[in-house]
Write an enzyme that holds these catalytic residues in place. Structure first.
Site, mmCIF file in Angstrom:
data_model
loop_
_atom_site.group_PDB
_atom_site.id
_atom_site.type_symbol
_atom_site.label_atom_id
_atom_site.label_comp_id
_atom_site.label_asym_id
_atom_site.label_seq_id
_atom_site.Cartn_x
_atom_site.Cartn_y
_atom_site.Cartn_z
ATOM 1 N N ASP A 58 -2.219 2.188 -4.592
ATOM 2 C CA ASP A 58 -3.433 2.619 -3.908
ATOM 3 C C ASP A 58 -4.545 1.599 -4.106
ATOM 4 O OD1 ASP A 58 -2.171 4.945 -3.099
ATOM 5 O OD2 ASP A 58 -2.777 6.044 -4.902
ATOM 6 N N HIS B 200 0.813 -1.219 0.000
ATOM 7 C CA HIS B 200 0.000 0.000 0.000
ATOM 8 C C HIS B 200 0.847 1.271 0.000
ATOM 9 C CE1 HIS B 200 -3.620 2.089 -0.065
ATOM 10 N NE2 HIS B 200 -4.178 1.740 1.088
#
Length: 470
Positions: free
Chosen positions: A445, A441
């Site tokens: 995204d 992450h």
């Protein structure tokens, strides 16, 4: 320190290390005369730097007699004498050494010997196995003969070039080790006899036990023993436990997966795929596919092609963080996780974007066979930009796979289960599969991760998209 090497008349020149026969000059017993036939002896660690002429008789300079001297001075570089590999002084004995294990592997653990001293071996026959962080490597016999002895022990850490065994090409004068081991094992049964004899005198003080029941006073002690026995019964029995050291491959997998959790910001997103069309495509063309290409058509090639399409649309999933930079890879190497009895290995399908279904199936089949028999090489597992793990072959319904460093994402496939689905307003049974994407992450995204899985779903549910590139 300066050393002089005098060129003298030599009656017989022999190999370095043997005697040199020198004949003195005939003109005078106390002087040496240079003659045309000469020999130069250079010691180890020296090189020639200067040549000069002297006239010497009993330490005094005499112009009548001429003599040529070559002076040497010690240098830092040494002249080394090396022997031929796998050879010995006698010529009958050869040495089996640890082979080169790969640029990224500096050592390994001597796991087991496949032969015993006294066994006859052929050329290139494996005699031992070495476990590394990634693969298991065989140590083979350089010559045909009989194993004389092992000079290393199981469990030792060895490096390339380390001697493992000595092999006699003729096999003469080698005794079998197995009988000696049996002879050593024979005295062991005598130990219990001796211990039994020692226990006999201990049984003599039996009358003392008879005196205990006479004294009925110690009645309070009985309550404590049941408490101790009850607590002991709660503990796991040690005789039913086995302690086995971890293999180097298992240690490496554990370290890498833990580093992945400690380094990456792991997040997993899920989706489900209707496998109806891909299964129909497989059933319609499986026989023709085998006849033409010589390999079965599986689901993995469809998912690899779908992953390639998704990585081309979302290159950030194919990228990786390096310090403060992002490295975008313009090539797609798909790693396929394969479970083996010795541990998890991840061979790589190189340049998967330029391969068709048949090429992908052949490559996966070849790599899977090598991984199963332990013959896969380090180069075949190095690199990889994206990983696919198929836990569905073991019956997994859903899981959250862990990223294979230094990649940024991994796709998890699961088992196909018939579930009721609404299709065209009607509830019908459909073969459904859950898929999962675990991603870093920090770099990817949630939007890109969801779009990536959506592309996988679209291509697998309708493979015609690959033909039309839509």
């Amino acid at each position: 320190m300066i050393w002089g090497t005098i060129r003298r008349k030599v009656a017989s020149s022999q190999v370095l290390g043997q005697a040199w026969k020198v004949r003195h000059g005939v003109s005078a017993p106390s002087c040496y005369r240079a003659v045309p036939k000469e020999a130069l002896l250079i010691g180890k660690g020296y090189e020639c730097v200067q040549s000069a002429s002297y006239h010497i008789v009993l330490g005094n300079c005499v112009p009548a007699l001429s003599r040529e001297t070559t002076s040497l001075c010690q240098t830092e570089s040494l002249i080394r004498l090396s022997n031929r590999s796998f050879s010995s002084d006698s010529g009958d004995l050869v040495e089996a050494v640890v082979p080169f294990m790969g640029e990224s592997i500096t050592d390994g653990t001597l796991a087991t010997f496949l032969k015993k001293p006294g066994d006859r071996v052929a050329v290139d026959e494996p005699i031992a196995q070495i476990e590394t962080d990634k693969v298991t490597i065989d140590v083979v016999s350089p010559e045909a003969g009989v194993i004389k002895e092992f000079v290393a022990k199981e469990g030792e850490t060895v490096e390339p070039g380390v001697k493992i065994a000595i092999i006699s090409k003729s096999g003469e004068g080698i005794e079998q080790v197995a009988p000696s081991e049996q002879a050593d094992a024979q005295p062991e049964p005598t130990k219990p006899k001796e211990s039994a004899e020692k226990q006999v005198p201990k049984a003599e003080p039996a009358p003392v036990k008879d005196a205990q029941p006479k004294t009925k006073a110690p009645s309070p002690p009985p309550p404590p023993p049941p408490k101790h026995t009850a607590s002991e019964l709660r503990l796991p029995p040690k005789d039913r436990e086995r302690r086995v050291p971890m293999t180097r491959l298992r240690k490496r997998v554990a370290i890498r997966l833990k580093d992945s959790q400690n380094t990456f910001a792991l997040l997993t997103t899920f989706n489900e795929i209707d496998m109806t069309n891909l299964m129909k495509l497989r059933s319609d063309y499986k026989d023709t596919f085998v006849e033409k290409h010589g390999v079965k058509l599986g689901f993995m090639s469809g998912f690899v092609k779908a992953a390639v399409s998704a990585l081309e649309q979302l290159p950030i999933v194919n990228a990786v963080i390096d310090g403060d930079d992002i490295i975008y890879r313009d090539y797609i190497d798909i790693s396929i996780a394969v479970g083996t009895p010795k541990g998890l290995v991840v061979p790589v399908v190189r340049d998967a974007g330029s391969m068709n279904f048949a090429q992908i199936e052949k490559e996966i089949n070849t790599l899977a066979k090598k991984a199963a028999d332990g013959s896969i090489s380090i180069d075949e597992m190095a690199g990889g930009t994206f990983t696919i793990s198929n836990g569905g072959v073991y019956g997994s319904l859903l899981s959250t796979p862990i990223i294979n460093p230094p990649q940024s994402a991994i796709l998890g496939m699961h088992s196909i289960v018939n579930r009721p689905m609404v299709v065209g307003g009607n509830v019908v049974p459909r073969p459904m599969m859950y898929i999962a994407l675990t991603y870093d992450h920090r770099l990817i995204d949630g939007r890109e991760a969801v779009f990536f899985l959506r592309r996988i779903k679209d291509v697998v549910e309708d493979p015609r998209r690959l033909l039309l590139d839509v």
